[in-house]
Design a protein around this motif. Structure first.
Motif, PDB file in Angstrom:
ATOM      1  N   GLY A 169       0.814  -1.213   0.000  1.00 28.73           N
ATOM      2  CA  GLY A 169       0.000   0.000   0.000  1.00 28.73           C
ATOM      3  C   GLY A 169       0.844   1.256   0.000  1.00 28.73           C
ATOM      4  O   GLY A 169       0.537   2.226  -0.693  1.00 28.73           O
ATOM      5  N   LEU A 170       1.931   1.249   0.787  1.00 34.25           N
ATOM      6  CA  LEU A 170       2.829   2.399   0.822  1.00 34.25           C
ATOM      7  C   LEU A 170       3.486   2.618  -0.537  1.00 34.25           C
ATOM      8  O   LEU A 170       3.558   3.754  -1.039  1.00 34.25           O
ATOM      9  N   LEU A 171       3.940   1.530  -1.153  1.00 36.97           N
ATOM     10  CA  LEU A 171       4.566   1.643  -2.467  1.00 36.97           C
ATOM     11  C   LEU A 171       3.564   2.103  -3.524  1.00 36.97           C
ATOM     12  O   LEU A 171       3.901   2.892  -4.416  1.00 36.97           O
ATOM     13  N   ALA A 172       2.331   1.621  -3.425  1.00 40.80           N
ATOM     14  CA  ALA A 172       1.299   2.060  -4.374  1.00 40.80           C
ATOM     15  C   ALA A 172       0.997   3.540  -4.187  1.00 40.80           C
ATOM     16  O   ALA A 172       0.778   4.270  -5.173  1.00 40.80           O
ATOM     17  N   TRP A 173       0.997   4.016  -2.936  1.00 46.60           N
ATOM     18  CA  TRP A 173       0.780   5.440  -2.691  1.00 46.60           C
ATOM     19  C   TRP A 173       1.899   6.274  -3.292  1.00 46.60           C
ATOM     20  O   TRP A 173       1.653   7.333  -3.889  1.00 46.60           O
ATOM     21  N   LEU A 174       3.135   5.798  -3.149  1.00 40.20           N
ATOM     22  CA  LEU A 174       4.265   6.508  -3.756  1.00 40.20           C
ATOM     23  C   LEU A 174       4.123   6.559  -5.270  1.00 40.20           C
ATOM     24  O   LEU A 174       4.433   7.573  -5.902  1.00 40.20           O
ATOM     25  N   GLY A 175       3.653   5.443  -5.856  1.00 37.75           N
ATOM     26  CA  GLY A 175       3.433   5.430  -7.299  1.00 37.75           C
ATOM     27  C   GLY A 175       2.366   6.421  -7.717  1.00 37.75           C
ATOM     28  O   GLY A 175       2.509   7.117  -8.728  1.00 37.75           O
ATOM     29  N   ARG A 227       2.536  13.871 -10.069  1.00 39.73           N
ATOM     30  CA  ARG A 227       3.527  14.878 -10.439  1.00 39.73           C
ATOM     31  C   ARG A 227       3.949  14.760 -11.894  1.00 39.73           C
ATOM     32  O   ARG A 227       4.651  15.635 -12.409  1.00 39.73           O
ATOM     33  N   ALA A 228       3.561  13.681 -12.550  1.00 45.42           N
ATOM     34  CA  ALA A 228       4.003  13.454 -13.929  1.00 45.42           C
ATOM     35  C   ALA A 228       3.180  14.238 -14.930  1.00 45.42           C
ATOM     36  O   ALA A 228       3.635  14.487 -16.049  1.00 45.42           O
ATOM     37  N   ILE A 229       1.967  14.600 -14.549  1.00 43.46           N
ATOM     38  CA  ILE A 229       1.081  15.288 -15.481  1.00 43.46           C
ATOM     39  C   ILE A 229       0.743  16.663 -14.921  1.00 43.46           C
ATOM     40  O   ILE A 229       0.211  16.780 -13.811  1.00 43.46           O
ATOM     41  N   ARG A 234       7.592  23.368 -22.765  1.00 45.88           N
ATOM     42  CA  ARG A 234       7.703  22.054 -22.151  1.00 45.88           C
ATOM     43  C   ARG A 234       6.409  21.256 -22.293  1.00 45.88           C
ATOM     44  O   ARG A 234       5.320  21.821 -22.289  1.00 45.88           O
ATOM     45  N   SER A 235       6.577  19.947 -22.412  1.00 44.53           N
ATOM     46  CA  SER A 235       5.419  19.061 -22.484  1.00 44.53           C
ATOM     47  C   SER A 235       4.732  19.011 -21.129  1.00 44.53           C
ATOM     48  O   SER A 235       5.362  19.146 -20.076  1.00 44.53           O
ATOM     49  N   SER A 236       3.404  18.818 -21.147  1.00 43.65           N
ATOM     50  CA  SER A 236       2.657  18.713 -19.888  1.00 43.65           C
ATOM     51  C   SER A 236       2.802  17.345 -19.235  1.00 43.65           C
ATOM     52  O   SER A 236       2.304  17.123 -18.140  1.00 43.65           O
ATOM     53  N   VAL A 237       3.492  16.412 -19.927  1.00 46.59           N
ATOM     54  CA  VAL A 237       3.693  15.066 -19.400  1.00 46.59           C
ATOM     55  C   VAL A 237       5.184  14.855 -19.131  1.00 46.59           C
ATOM     56  O   VAL A 237       6.016  15.057 -20.012  1.00 46.59           O
ATOM     57  N   ASN A 238       5.495  14.466 -17.900  1.00 47.80           N
ATOM     58  CA  ASN A 238       6.866  14.151 -17.528  1.00 47.80           C
ATOM     59  C   ASN A 238       7.027  12.639 -17.570  1.00 47.80           C
ATOM     60  O   ASN A 238       6.603  11.924 -16.656  1.00 47.80           O
ATOM     61  N   TRP A 239       7.649  12.130 -18.642  1.00 48.13           N
ATOM     62  CA  TRP A 239       7.739  10.691 -18.836  1.00 48.13           C
ATOM     63  C   TRP A 239       8.649  10.036 -17.810  1.00 48.13           C
ATOM     64  O   TRP A 239       8.458   8.865 -17.474  1.00 48.13           O
ATOM     65  N   LEU A 240       9.619  10.757 -17.291  1.00 47.01           N
ATOM     66  CA  LEU A 240      10.494  10.175 -16.268  1.00 47.01           C
ATOM     67  C   LEU A 240       9.699   9.873 -15.007  1.00 47.01           C
ATOM     68  O   LEU A 240       9.863   8.806 -14.390  1.00 47.01           O
ATOM     69  N   ASN A 241       8.798  10.775 -14.624  1.00 47.54           N
ATOM     70  CA  ASN A 241       7.963  10.535 -13.451  1.00 47.54           C
ATOM     71  C   ASN A 241       7.005   9.369 -13.687  1.00 47.54           C
ATOM     72  O   ASN A 241       6.695   8.609 -12.763  1.00 47.54           O
ATOM     73  N   ALA A 288       6.635   5.979 -11.505  1.00 49.59           N
ATOM     74  CA  ALA A 288       5.351   5.494 -10.997  1.00 49.59           C
ATOM     75  C   ALA A 288       5.164   4.018 -11.334  1.00 49.59           C
ATOM     76  O   ALA A 288       4.682   3.230 -10.503  1.00 49.59           O
ATOM     77  N   VAL A 289       5.540   3.621 -12.551  1.00 48.20           N
ATOM     78  CA  VAL A 289       5.454   2.206 -12.939  1.00 48.20           C
ATOM     79  C   VAL A 289       6.379   1.365 -12.063  1.00 48.20           C
ATOM     80  O   VAL A 289       6.024   0.251 -11.650  1.00 48.20           O
ATOM     81  N   GLU A 290       7.557   1.887 -11.773  1.00 43.56           N
ATOM     82  CA  GLU A 290       8.494   1.156 -10.905  1.00 43.56           C
ATOM     83  C   GLU A 290       7.878   0.906  -9.530  1.00 43.56           C
ATOM     84  O   GLU A 290       7.985  -0.199  -8.989  1.00 43.56           O
ATOM     85  N   TRP A 291       7.251   1.931  -8.947  1.00 43.32           N
ATOM     86  CA  TRP A 291       6.629   1.759  -7.629  1.00 43.32           C
ATOM     87  C   TRP A 291       5.535   0.710  -7.680  1.00 43.32           C
ATOM     88  O   TRP A 291       5.374  -0.086  -6.744  1.00 43.32           O
ATOM     89  N   ALA A 292       4.754   0.686  -8.776  1.00 37.86           N
ATOM     90  CA  ALA A 292       3.701  -0.319  -8.918  1.00 37.86           C
ATOM     91  C   ALA A 292       4.286  -1.721  -8.993  1.00 37.86           C
ATOM     92  O   ALA A 292       3.746  -2.678  -8.406  1.00 37.86           O
TER      93      ALA A 292
END
Length: 289
Positions: A40-46, A52-54, A232-239, A243-247
């Motif tokens: 749950g904590l990791l999912a919250w971080l994701g 923050r990515a969008i 700048r793009s409104s989408v930050n692909w690094l973030n 997020a996928v990593e946290w999931a």
């Protein structure tokens, strides 16, 4: 026909537990609860990283080209947010004597040269505040030094003269080591933090972290070429990647619990089968005797 004695000597058959029965034991239920908390904590971080990515309220195109007061864009000592890097601002104040310094390895329209920088003590603020200003560009070191002398002479003739500078607000480039074989005091990066260590009259003075690159020619210097920043793009692909990593980590926490429980169940079943095989072997030996 089998004798009663033989039946009494036959080992009792033990049925191994199922995987579900092992998972429902208190030990594994407690470990499951812990795994759910971690997941749950990791999912919250994701989710936080994804938020923050969008950028749901991106700045309108061309906002950086609208000249704004420096105090409305940044505060002394604070980092400059990325959407505001390159914002055109206006600041008024007086130059501090003996603080015109040269920074090398500066390019104007692709031509390498030098910047002359100065400490601008802002006017109309309650607390003494300074901002580093890239005053202008020179094509060679001699021209840059002559510009320093000319600017210094102007300040000495009228130290309280108020000037207004319009330019782009840019983040600190950080300190840099000068090339080998040159004066160790040579600066090759525009860093207000480094300039602060060489400025005068800075006791009790607040200083901006970013610097101001003037877009108008000051003194004998050329204007600094400073084009508008790319939109700048409104989408930050690094973030999004984070997020996928946290999931994935959250899923792995639950999979690890399942894998540990299954390994424990398989070992228990194997141990019971070995015990039963040994018991059958021992019973057969006794019956032969």
């Amino acid at each position: 026909m089998t004798s009663p004695t033989a039946l009494e000597q036959e080992p009792r058959q033990v049925f191994p537990p199922t995987l579900r029965e092992v998972m429902l034991r208190p030990r594994w239920l407690a470990l499951l609860a812990f795994s759910l908390v971690v997941a749950g904590l990791l999912a919250w971080l994701g989710q936080w990283q994804l938020g923050r990515a969008i950028d749901t309220a991106p700045a309108e195109p061309g906002q950086t080209e609208i000249v704004r007061p420096l105090a409305d864009v940044a505060q002394p000592g604070a980092y400059l947010p990325e959407p505001l890097v390159g914002q055109r601002v206006e600041a008024s104040g007086r130059w501090i004597s003996d603080d015109f310094l040269v920074v090398s390895s500066r390019y104007n329209d692709g031509v390498e040269g030098y910047w002359v920088t100065g400490q601008l003590r802002l006017d109309g603020v309650a607390t003494p505040t300074s901002v580093a200003v890239a005053v202008g560009w020179a094509s060679d070191a001699a021209s840059a030094r002559n510009a320093v002398d000319a600017l210094q002479a102007q300040v000495e003739s009228d130290p309280d003269a108020i000037v207004t500078v319009t330019g782009r607000l840019i983040s600190d480039e950080g300190p840099g080591r000068p090339p080998a074989g040159v004066d160790p005091q040579t600066m090759t990066r525009m860093s207000p933090a480094v300039l602060l260590g060489r400025w005068h009259d800075v006791d009790g003075v607040a200083v901006y972290r970013p610097y101001l690159a003037s877009q108008s020619a000051i003194g004998p210097l050329d204007a600094i070429d400073s084009p508008a920043p790319d939109e700048r793009s409104s989408v930050n692909w690094l973030n999004i990647f984070y997020a996928v990593e946290w999931a994935i980590f959250a899923g792995f926490a639950l999979y690890l619990w399942y894998r540990l429980a299954r390994d424990a169940w398989e070992k228990e079943v194997e141990d019971l089968e070995d015990e039963q095989s040994e018991a059958l072997a021992a019973g057969s030996a006794e019956s032969r005797d």
